[in-house]
Design an enzyme around this catalytic site. Sequence first.
Site, PDB file in Angstrom:
ATOM      1  N   GLU A  50      -5.155   1.776   2.702  1.00  0.00           N
ATOM      2  CA  GLU A  50      -5.035   0.607   3.582  1.00  0.00           C
ATOM      3  C   GLU A  50      -5.209   0.997   5.035  1.00  0.00           C
ATOM      4  OE1 GLU A  50      -2.857  -2.382   6.133  1.00  0.00           O
ATOM      5  OE2 GLU A  50      -2.546  -0.221   5.895  1.00  0.00           O
ATOM      6  N   GLU A  51      -4.650   2.150   5.415  1.00  0.00           N
ATOM      7  CA  GLU A  51      -4.631   2.547   6.817  1.00  0.00           C
ATOM      8  C   GLU A  51      -6.013   2.915   7.369  1.00  0.00           C
ATOM      9  OE1 GLU A  51      -2.226   1.974   8.528  1.00  0.00           O
ATOM     10  OE2 GLU A  51      -0.356   2.202   7.428  1.00  0.00           O
ATOM     11  N   ASP A  60       6.075   1.965   6.878  1.00  0.00           N
ATOM     12  CA  ASP A  60       4.835   1.233   6.633  1.00  0.00           C
ATOM     13  C   ASP A  60       3.995   2.076   5.665  1.00  0.00           C
ATOM     14  OD1 ASP A  60       2.408  -0.157   6.784  1.00  0.00           O
ATOM     15  OD2 ASP A  60       1.897   0.695   8.743  1.00  0.00           O
ATOM     16  N   HIS A 108       3.703   3.773  12.732  1.00  0.00           N
ATOM     17  CA  HIS A 108       2.668   4.811  12.725  1.00  0.00           C
ATOM     18  C   HIS A 108       3.072   6.032  13.542  1.00  0.00           C
ATOM     19  CE1 HIS A 108      -1.036   2.195  11.432  1.00  0.00           C
ATOM     20  NE2 HIS A 108       0.042   1.995  10.678  1.00  0.00           N
ATOM     21  N   HIS A 165       0.832  -1.218   0.000  1.00  0.00           N
ATOM     22  CA  HIS A 165       0.000   0.000   0.000  1.00  0.00           C
ATOM     23  C   HIS A 165       0.859   1.258   0.000  1.00  0.00           C
ATOM     24  CE1 HIS A 165       0.285   1.049   4.390  1.00  0.00           C
ATOM     25  NE2 HIS A 165       0.352  -0.256   4.580  1.00  0.00           N
TER      26      HIS A 165
END
Length: 340
Positions: free
Chosen positions: A199-200, A171, A310, A63
């Site tokens: 995606e998140e 990420d 994150h 992603h």
Amino acid sequence: MIELLKTLCALPGASGCEDAVRAFIMKKAKQFADEIKTDAIGNLMVFRRGGKTLDRPVVVCAHMDEVGVIVKKITEDGMLKFGFVGGVDPRVAIGRAVRFGEVTGVIGIKAVHLTTAAERRTMPKAKDLYIDIGAASRSAAEAMVSPGDYGVFDSAVVEFGDGLLKARAIDDRVGCAVLLKLLEDRPPVDTWFCFTVQEEIGLRGAATMAYALDPGFALVLEGTTAADLAEVTDGKVVCRLRGGVVLPFMDGATIYDASLFDMLRRACIGRGIPWQTKTRVSGGTDAGRIHKSRAGVRVCAAAAPVRYIHSPSSVAAVSDCEAMLAAARAFLEELGGENK
């Protein structure tokens, strides 16, 4: 690959606003692609013909989006009230710089000297925070940003220590970097290299991508939580930096195909690729949507362990990223019958 990853991590791409990342990837991918297409929500799907064609397509995906912030309101004194895009712990955001294009701001909160004892015992919420972009009034702020504008953490990309990389958005720009490196060589089997969006905030891009391509096999490339920190013990560590590529058998959204997990595990062992698995069932990947698409898809995953995920300063090991690339290449070789 690490220079490519550093470039990708520097690009802004909060969920729903992946334009800069997609444009960069498309420019890189064009020279190798047999076909490129996008869809209505912004997924980028790159096809490269290989040495073998399967009955249903093979997909390898990562992603493009990252966690970030979005402006919700501008106050009379020129401060921005905002929401987080994706799962962000407010504790990692306080005092951090963010940027909206060329506009820089700082995430602020009431000074500790002005808080009560009760306030200091509780974790702040997003509604307690604000972004200071230096504006003296609402009108001055409105000249720089608007409600609905996306922002990302403003964090430098730095190599440090014993082979570590610090950056935001590891990420899942690490997965995007792996895909771009895989594209450079003709794959053993016809493959769609897919760069997904959103995606998140719910694995949304993966759902439309999988429906469109109807793959038979999918490998999801990710960054995953590592908690190999001082005083964290046993299974709570989840996975470790410098421990190799992470091959999960289960997470919060997917039970991965057991035979594909075993195939990839054996492929890593046979090729001398360092690998580990997760000691705690947590999180989720695009596989959560892909494996339920249409009549079902066989899925597995390979991930790089990432500390402080994150956050503005995620940390990964260069050696793990390289092991992830090797594992992804091994997956395609196994599907193509090139057992090495």
